[in-house]
Each structure stands twice: as structure tokens, then as C-alpha cells.
Motif scaffolding. Structure first.
Motif: not given
Ligand SMILES: [Zn+2]
Ligand SMILES: [Zn+2]
Ligand SMILES: [Zn+2]
Length: 357
Positions: A13-20
Motif C-alpha cells: 500500500p505505501t509503495y503504491r501510494e508513492k509510485f502507483g
């Protein structure tokens, strides 16, 4: 035990928030599939174990080809399907590596460069094998694309399983030496020249530093035994994903540690990355959608089924075995058993997707 799925569920979730907004749909899809594989979100079956007097759940797998949980299943299925392609002769594993200078372009134009890598390497190997000093006939090849190193870095290469013998134009069967297929020193420049000629047809050619056409391209060849064991040797290569769950050691304080074997020393080492970097490294090995990563050439190509039959006829007169030989897979899945007592399970009912029982 730590799993890629767990790393994705916790840190995805954090990864997608940042790079999504910059992520490819295929990468998002792989993350989602891996996170949901064998969980209630995919549904499954409800079983009953009489010995434990308990209900047991078995959830469906995602079947995404990048999923570490699905790779064994797929390798076993593939191995079953290769029975008709087995030739009772010695085989070699030949590996072609894309030079480091081409990686940046490959990353941006994956389909084009991966296709060229297959085309140039398969043509080079078939051409040299036709030389009467080595095989002197049409060999059979099955190749698989890998894009990683053991530390998950980007490093595209193709492994081929190659028959150490081939069919001549006038219909005879000719063998290479047992431990030697073709000289890799001669193979490397042919591979490079074919790649260069094909790349010239694209607009990418001018983006490539010209020094790579003067350096040696890495090609490796080793004998791997005959017939069925050779295919069994290749099967894990074919369905390997960038990292399997059994190499993961820990997931703590946002850091992932995994084991890898250092190529130079063959020693077991550990690599620790932030979860974000781990996810980034993992996802760079997700292939373009529908990209064919396993390809058959020469005698094993679907276009030459008649020649393959001919080769098998020729060989059955010289070798008597293999015909009745069954392909047995290393760890095929037996009937479903209880995870606690290993007793037999009785199917009660299907579980609908997304409905936790
Ligand atoms: Zn899966
Ligand atoms: Zn590999
Ligand atoms: Zn039980």
C-alpha cells in the motif's frame, strides 16, 4: 515463514501510494495476484478432516506466472506436457547474456530487446550446430528468458536446453561429442553480429554505445545429461520467478533479508534491503503482458513436428529405452491432505470469492 505475499501485503500500500501513478498495469496486477494467492479473496474449497474432526479450507491459487507460490505447480504441469518432445540423446544448457551496456535500453523497450535476444541467440546456435565439425544437423532447442541475478538485479539472459544431436538434411541423425556442443568463443561473435543486424532495423540502434560491438558477449555451455533428466533440470529454470519464498529469511522493521548464492565463490550470502527496494527489484522482473518467455526452436519448434517424429523413429531403432519411460515430477501434488494430521480430506463445499468462512 516470510513470503513475498506478506511483504506485498504489508508494504505494498505505501509503495503504491508513492509510485502507483507511474506503475505499469502489469506490475499492479502481479502485486494484487500475489497478495491474494491462496487467500479467501480468491475463493476455494471447504473440506472436512475426520481424524481431527475439523473443517479445513483450501483457497485457489492466482496462477500469475510471477507468483512464487504458483511456480511449482506450473513446473510440474509443463514437465508433463514435454513428454512428446523428449529425445533420447544427451543435452546441453547454453546461456546467452545481454551485455550490461544494453540493459538501460532493454528496460525501456522490453518486448523489442527480449525478442531480439531470443531471435539472435537461437539463430546463432542453430547456425553453428549445423557445422559438421560440431553437430552437422538441425538440433532441437527450448529456451527461457530470465531477467534477474540472484540479488534480484536486472540482468536479462536466455537459457536453452539443446539436443546434443540433430537431423541432417538427408535425414540422418548426427551427434556432437558427449561433453562438447559448440565452441562458445565462436558462438559469441555470431550471436553479437545477428543481434546487431536485427537491432539496425529498429530506431534503437543509434542509442547504443558502439563499443559493445567490439567487446565479447557472454555465452556459456555445459552438458546436462540426457532425455528426461535434462528436461527435469530445465523445468525449475522455466518456472522460476525472480525469488522463491524459501530464500526469504526475515521481514523486520521494514527491511527484507534474503539468502543468495554468490556466483563467484558459490558461498551462501545474505542481502538486506528496505521493503520498498525489495518491491522495486521484484517488480522489474514482471514481463510485458502475454510475452512468450518459453520458446521452441529447430526440431522442437511446432513447425517441424514431422522432423521430430522422423528423429524419434531414427532413434528408436538405435536406442530401445525411454518409450515407456514416464515423466515423474519431483514434487507432484498428491491428493489433498489435512495440514495438521496429513489425513484424507472430504470435500464439503466450494467457497465463493472474497467470502471468508
Ligand atoms: Zn499464486
Ligand atoms: Zn537464469
Ligand atoms: Zn486432520
Amino acid at each position: 515463514m516470510v513470503e513475498v505475499a506478506e511483504i506485498f501485503r504489508l508494504h505494498g500500500p505505501t509503495y503504491r501510494e508513492k509510485f502507483g501513478n507511474r506503475m505499469l498495469p502489469s506490475h499492479l496486477r502481479a502485486m494484487q495476484d500475489i497478495e491474494q494467492c491462496r487467500t479467501a479473496s480468491l475463493g476455494g474449497q471447504l473440506y472436512y478432516c475426520a481424524q481431527c474432526d475439523q473443517q479445513r479450507y483450501s483457497y485457489h491459487s492466482c496462477k500469475n506466472r510471477h507468483c512464487p507460490k504458483c511456480q511449482n505447480e506450473q513446473a510440474n504441469e509443463w514437465l508433463q506436457q514435454q513428454k512428446d518432445l523428449l529425445l533420447p540423446t544427451h543435452h546441453f544448457l547454453v546461456t546467452f547474456t545481454l551485455p550490461a551496456e544494453l540493459r538501460a535500453v532493454a528496460r525501456r523497450h522490453q518486448k523489442t530487446i527480449y525478442n531480439l535476444l531470443f531471435r539472435a541467440s537461437s539463430a546463432a546456435l542453430q547456425q553453428l550446430a549445423q557445422d559438421p565439425r560440431f553437430v552437422g544437423g538441425r538440433v532441437g532447442m527450448v529456451g527461457v528468458l530470465h531477467t534477474w541475478t540472484r540479488q534480484l538485479l536486472y540482468h536479462p539472459h536466455v537459457h536453452y536446453l539443446v539436443t546434443g544431436a540433430g537431423l541432417t538434411d538427408d535425414g540422418h541423425w548426427r551427434s556432437s561429442r558427449k561433453n562438447f556442443l559448440v565452441p562458445v568463443k565462436a558462438l559469441s561473435p555470431i550471436f553479437r553480429a545477428k543481434f546487431r543486424d536485427a537491432l539496425k532495423q529498429t530506431e534503437l540502434f543509434t542509442q547504443i554505445p558502439s563499443r559493445i560491438w567490439r567487446k565479447d558477449w557472454v555465452v556459456h555451455s555445459e552438458p546436462v545429461g540426457s532425455g528426461q533428466p535434462a528436461f527435469q533440470y530445465l523445468a525449475p529454470y522455466i518456472f522460476r520467478v525472480a525469488i522463491s519464498n524459501n530464500r526469504l529469511r526475515s521481514l523486520e522493521h521494514g527491511a527484507v533479508t534474503f539468502a543468495y548464492k554468490e556466483s563467484a565463490t558459490d558461498q551462501l550470502k545474505h542481502c538486506t534491503l528496505t521493503a520498498e527496494e525489495f518491491i522495486r527489484r521484484f517488480l522489474q522482473h514482471v514481463l510485458p503482458p502475454r510475452f512468450i518467455k518459453v520458446r521452441y526452436y529447430g526440431l522442437l519448434s511446432p513447425a517441424y513436428r514431422q522432423l521430430l517424429l522422423k528423429a524419434r523413429q531414427l532413434l528408436s531403432t538405435t536406442t530401445s529405452k525411454l518409450k515407456s519411460q514416464e515423466v515423474k515430477t519431483a514434487n507432484s501434488l498428491g491428493p489433498l491432505s489435512c495440514p495438521h494430521c496429513s489425513g484424507p480430506l472430504t470435500l464439503l463445499a466450494p467457497i465463493a470469492r472474497g467470502r471468508a468462512p
